[in-house]
Design an enzyme around this catalytic site. Sequence first.
Site, PDB file in Angstrom:
ATOM      1  N   TRP A  90      48.023  19.132 -11.410  1.00 59.76           N
ATOM      2  CA  TRP A  90      46.804  19.598 -12.081  1.00 59.76           C
ATOM      3  C   TRP A  90      45.604  18.746 -11.703  1.00 59.76           C
ATOM      4  O   TRP A  90      44.489  19.268 -11.581  1.00 59.76           O
ATOM      5  CB  TRP A  90      47.012  19.643 -13.598  1.00 59.76           C
ATOM      6  CG  TRP A  90      48.136  20.563 -13.968  1.00 59.76           C
ATOM      7  CD1 TRP A  90      49.281  20.229 -14.622  1.00 59.76           C
ATOM      8  CD2 TRP A  90      48.249  21.973 -13.671  1.00 59.76           C
ATOM      9  NE1 TRP A  90      50.083  21.335 -14.741  1.00 59.76           N
ATOM     10  CE2 TRP A  90      49.487  22.408 -14.177  1.00 59.76           C
ATOM     11  CE3 TRP A  90      47.424  22.895 -13.026  1.00 59.76           C
ATOM     12  CZ2 TRP A  90      49.922  23.732 -14.063  1.00 59.76           C
ATOM     13  CZ3 TRP A  90      47.854  24.215 -12.906  1.00 59.76           C
ATOM     14  CH2 TRP A  90      49.085  24.616 -13.428  1.00 59.76           C
ATOM     15  N   ASP A 108      41.502  16.554 -19.017  1.00 58.56           N
ATOM     16  CA  ASP A 108      42.325  17.747 -19.184  1.00 58.56           C
ATOM     17  C   ASP A 108      43.433  17.382 -20.177  1.00 58.56           C
ATOM     18  O   ASP A 108      44.345  16.632 -19.851  1.00 58.56           O
ATOM     19  CB  ASP A 108      42.920  18.152 -17.827  1.00 58.56           C
ATOM     20  CG  ASP A 108      43.877  19.339 -17.929  1.00 58.56           C
ATOM     21  OD1 ASP A 108      44.132  19.831 -19.050  1.00 58.56           O
ATOM     22  OD2 ASP A 108      44.364  19.775 -16.864  1.00 58.56           O
ATOM     23  N   LYS A 122      49.980  25.647 -24.136  1.00 64.02           N
ATOM     24  CA  LYS A 122      50.994  24.605 -24.231  1.00 64.02           C
ATOM     25  C   LYS A 122      51.210  24.239 -25.703  1.00 64.02           C
ATOM     26  O   LYS A 122      52.315  24.305 -26.195  1.00 64.02           O
ATOM     27  CB  LYS A 122      50.581  23.362 -23.437  1.00 64.02           C
ATOM     28  CG  LYS A 122      50.136  23.648 -22.000  1.00 64.02           C
ATOM     29  CD  LYS A 122      51.278  24.014 -21.085  1.00 64.02           C
ATOM     30  CE  LYS A 122      50.899  24.708 -19.779  1.00 64.02           C
ATOM     31  NZ  LYS A 122      49.849  24.159 -18.992  1.00 64.02           N
TER      32      LYS A 122
HETATM   33  C1  LIG Z   1      49.209  24.417 -17.615  1.00 66.57           C
HETATM   34  C2  LIG Z   1      48.198  23.415 -17.265  1.00 66.57           C
HETATM   35  C3  LIG Z   1      47.022  23.765 -16.590  1.00 66.57           C
HETATM   36  C4  LIG Z   1      46.732  25.164 -16.109  1.00 66.57           C
HETATM   37  O1  LIG Z   1      46.396  25.975 -17.179  1.00 66.57           O
HETATM   38  P1  LIG Z   1      45.976  27.505 -16.968  1.00 66.57           P
HETATM   39  O2  LIG Z   1      45.511  27.871 -18.338  1.00 66.57           O
HETATM   40  O3  LIG Z   1      47.201  28.235 -16.538  1.00 66.57           O
HETATM   41  O4  LIG Z   1      44.900  27.561 -15.966  1.00 66.57           O
HETATM   42  C5  LIG Z   1      46.101  22.768 -16.340  1.00 66.57           C
HETATM   43  N1  LIG Z   1      46.331  21.496 -16.710  1.00 66.57           N
HETATM   44  C6  LIG Z   1      47.461  21.125 -17.359  1.00 66.57           C
HETATM   45  C7  LIG Z   1      47.663  19.692 -17.738  1.00 66.57           C
HETATM   46  C8  LIG Z   1      48.422  22.075 -17.646  1.00 66.57           C
HETATM   47  O5  LIG Z   1      49.545  21.712 -18.288  1.00 66.57           O
END
Ligand SMILES: *Cc1c(COP(=O)(O)O)cnc(C)c1O
Length: 361
Positions: free
Chosen positions: A103, A172, A196
């Site tokens: 990511w 993030d 998540k």
């Molecule tokens: C799943 C995830 C993403 C991607 O998320 P999307 O909503 O599918 O774009 C980005 N960063 C982290 C840490 C993730 O776990």
Amino acid sequence: MNRRIYNFSAGPSTLPVAALEATREALFNFAGTGIGIMEISHRSEAFAEYLEGVEADLRALLAIPQGYTVLFLQGGASSQFFMIPMNLLPAGTTATILDTGVWSHRAIAEAALFGNIHVGFDGEKHQFRRVPQNGEFSVAADSVYLYYTANNTIYGTQFHTVPDAAPMLVCDMSSEFLSRPVDVSRYGLIHAGAQKNLGPAGVTLVIIRDDLLAKRDREIPTMLRYSTHAGCGSMYNTPPVVNIFVVGEVLKVLKQRGLAGIDRANRAKAALLYEVIDASDGYYRGHAAEDSRSMMNVTFNLPTPALEKKFVAEALAAEMSGLKGHRHVGGCRASIYNAFPEKGVARLAQFMNDFARKNPQ
Ligand SMILES: *Cc1c(COP(=O)(O)O)cnc(C)c1O
């Protein structure tokens, strides 16, 4: 319909049953309006009021200080990989990004389209088994911000201390959002895709410091400007109404628990699995270095890929799904977010011990 098994999926992932039940009800009749949540106007009084409540709950739970705006956006966390530099990184300036896995990799690739990137930590050298401790990463002196991924969903690593750095932090938090207390005042921007820890895919939370909304260093399409959404209470266009509703119901559950309690419960759950790994005489090998272990995604290997396959299949037969590791790392992964019940983690711990005994190396 009532036969629910333990779902260890990394995302979309387990949601609180109370939130699912409230959603079932709202599908037909939202807030006593006689109109379903998929059908009601986002401009209706009932939804406007609901959205206000969602934001209030989030602000209370995370103790978001004055001077920050909360946005409910679409496009997933992945769209933040470009929206952040597009809005916050003027051409010719530099962002420091800590590369701790897939990511952050993607965030680097997108940010490089807009400004200069200094990679302050190269996790690949450590097979992404660890995140940097303070003092183990570098920051470009002229950085506009330092960007990092708090929890690395795929590798099962997590920052346990906030990076100590001069520039503002951008983070993030997708896969650890609301899993522990956070000092929001240290951040310029926090983003999290919902699927998540927070709700269904399709809504992305952004918490942004107000002074950053006024930045305008390049031409940006209307929909991709934070200021557009901030100026309209996330209602510039139709927001993902149903997704926001589910997030609202999840927040009601989390609010009752409080972040300190959620953090304690998450640590206790993760400890059950790490204890099995550590006591297994090397039968289970944790992917993450000890100082970087994730409380959200527990990643591990068995002695052989064949045993891993058998493990995943037998776990499924015992009503535990989603334990196959991400294709980038293989092995196994147990994702145990906020809503994942402790009973299910205890069941997996027992299963791991039994499996190791029955399938000696
Ligand atoms: C799943 C995830 C993403 C991607 O998320 P999307 O909503 O599918 O774009 C980005 N960063 C982290 C840490 C993730 O776990």
